[in-house]
Design an enzyme around this catalytic site. Structure first.
Site, PDB file in Angstrom:
ATOM      1  N   SER A 160      53.731   8.696  -8.255  1.00 12.79           N
ATOM      2  CA  SER A 160      53.490  10.032  -8.793  1.00 12.79           C
ATOM      3  C   SER A 160      52.717  10.879  -7.784  1.00 12.79           C
ATOM      4  CB  SER A 160      52.758   9.909 -10.131  1.00 12.79           C
ATOM      5  OG  SER A 160      52.718  11.146 -10.806  1.00 12.79           O
ATOM      6  N   ASP A 374      43.296  30.687  -0.689  1.00 11.44           N
ATOM      7  CA  ASP A 374      43.214  30.193   0.692  1.00 11.44           C
ATOM      8  C   ASP A 374      43.650  28.733   0.820  1.00 11.44           C
ATOM      9  OD1 ASP A 374      41.055  29.272  -0.747  1.00 11.44           O
ATOM     10  OD2 ASP A 374      39.579  29.562   0.855  1.00 11.44           O
ATOM     11  N   HIS A 427      58.721   7.719 -16.013  1.00 14.37           N
ATOM     12  CA  HIS A 427      57.870   8.020 -14.871  1.00 14.37           C
ATOM     13  C   HIS A 427      57.004   6.834 -14.444  1.00 14.37           C
ATOM     14  CE1 HIS A 427      55.633  10.721 -12.209  1.00 14.37           C
ATOM     15  NE2 HIS A 427      54.523  10.194 -12.681  1.00 14.37           N
TER      16      HIS A 427
END
Length: 449
Positions: A160, A374, A427
């Site tokens: 993951s 940023d 998953h």
């Protein structure tokens, strides 16, 4: 009387410790490292990393190659396996394994409501947490690799978010990799957080539909629970505010192999009759709190969306904003008709911090992270296009957590990457499938299949 301050000093991060001990079939060694908080300022502040070395008991003295495991998340420490659980037994047949607590997790200088105030106020905390993304984790790995392997490259297994880190590793420091194995963790190289959630909500809706098809009796149970929550908005025994939106987020279970069944069992005993009428049972409240609280992994909530930031745009609570594009997830509207209430999952919202006592003090910090613009790029597609490291990735056909289309797009962008696309697992396939998943990926990376 025992001097507890003196006694505890021997256990805090930073204490010199390399302790070996045994579990069934394995020998474990605790390892600690000091790394820069900001790798661009190597002479500045440092943090501590913890990792657990694991080797098969019969191979303690063998000269074995290393496998580094990068846990899913973000914000979770490495699995605390007992013996040779899940995929570990297969790995130990040929590797010496390092289970790393990524920075800020587990025993690696934890970042949470108790420790972050040591940094100062919310702005200082947010500045600190900008160093807890995949790029910093990879630089940690490269900093400790010479101490572990003597400078030899190692194989990385990324699950993951650990796979996100592995893709960054392939671009930033491929010389450190012997091979890369990825399970459910191929990120989009350039998607904004908005794109991630815009793809996620339809996947979640499909998982909810499949759950209700399997357990149609849960439709009415969920409607009844949500109706109660909208009327009462109870505070759990733990102090957690159980709103309807928070309850819906239990849909995160639906991305796991056993998640639908676990959710069904949770729902069937939600209420108990009391002297004042029906109320949520203590047992239900306790289990729900365990599933929804971020006390054990607050970094997941804090940097979840920041993990996608890289294009000079703020993430700006993407999951919350994009949810507004999908009115079918509005619980109150669902109750006004006769349709099912949909679950959500794999997303963090402003109310996540308002509801959870483990996160509440960090709400302003989270807001500041959501406003930042940023963020540095995480994946250098030009370097991935000329990759020479053997790479294999398991892509789960309808993964609720990582979009399959995004994953396959990235697979096509990494030279030489071989995919195994399967609907056999959800998953958590590397846990549920254990040795078979790892065996397949190792074989793919070696062109044996």
């Amino acid at each position: 009387m025992l001097n507890w301050d003196a006694a505890l000093k021997s256990f805090v991060p930073g204490a010199p410790l390399s302790l070996s001990y045994r579990q069934p079939g394995v020998v474990l060694t605790d390892r600690r490292f000091t790394v820069p908080l900001d790798h661009d300022n190597p002479g500045g502040e440092t943090i501590e990393l913890y990792a657990r070395e694991v080797v098969a008991g019969a191979k303690v003295d063998a000269d074995l190659p290393w496998l580094l495991y990068l846990q899913g998340g973000p914000g979770f420490g490495a699995n605390r396996f007992i013996g040779q659980q899940a995929w570990l037994g297969r790995a130990l047949e040929e590797y010496r394994v390092l289970l790393l607590d990524q920075r800020g997790t587990g025993a690696s200088t934890p970042a949470n409501r108790q420790t972050l105030p040591l940094r100062g106020g919310p702005r200082e905390q947010a500045d600190y947490l900008t160093h807890f993304r995949a790029d910093s984790i990879v630089r940690d790995c490269e900093a400790i690799r010479p101490q572990i392997t003597g400078g030899a490259p190692w194989t990385v297994l990324g699950q993951s978010f650990g796979g996100f880190c592995t893709v960054n590793y392939l671009a930033a420091a491929p010389e450190g990799l012997r091979a890369a194995l990825i399970t459910g963790g191929l990120p989009s190289l350039d998607a904004h957080a908005d794109d991630v959630y815009r793809a996620a909500y339809p996947r979640i809706e499909r998982k909810v539909a499949a759950h209700y098809a399997r357990y149609p009796q849960d439709v009415e149970r969920v409607r009844r629970i949500v109706e109660y929550l909208l009327q009462h908005e109870p505070v759990l025994n733990s102090g957690y505010r159980l709103t309807a939106e928070a309850f819906q987020s239990l849909g995160i279970l639906l991305g796991g192999s056993e998640g639908s069944h676990r959710l069904h069992f949770l729902l069937e005993d939600a209420f108990v009759r009391t002297a004042q009428g029906f109320a949520l049972s203590d047992a239900f409240q306790e289990e729900v709190h365990g599933l929804l609280s971020y006390a054990a992994h607050p970094l997941y909530a804090l940097v979840h969306e920041a993990s996608y930031g890289q294009d000079d745009r703020p993430t700006a609570w993407a999951a919350e904003r994009v949810r507004g594009e999908f009115p079918q997830f509005d619980a109150a509207k669902a109750l006004s008709g006769d349709g099912p209430v949909l679950f959500t999952g794999e997303s963090v919202h402003p109310w996540t911090f308002d509801n959870d006592p483990a996160l509440r003090p960090l709400r302003e910090t989270a807001d500041l992270l959501a406003e930042r613009t940023d963020w540095s790029p995480l994946y250098d597609s030009s370097r991935l296009a000329v990759n020479e490291v053997p790479v294999a990735a398991a892509v789960y056909h309808d993964d609720m957590y990582v979009d399959t289309a995004h994953a396959l797009g990235t697979a096509r962008s990494i030279r030489g990457l071989r995919t195994w696309i399967t609907d056999e697992f959800e998953h958590d396939g590397v846990r549920a499938g254990g040795p078979r998943v790892l065996d397949r990926l190792v074989a793919l990376s070696r062109d044996e299949v």
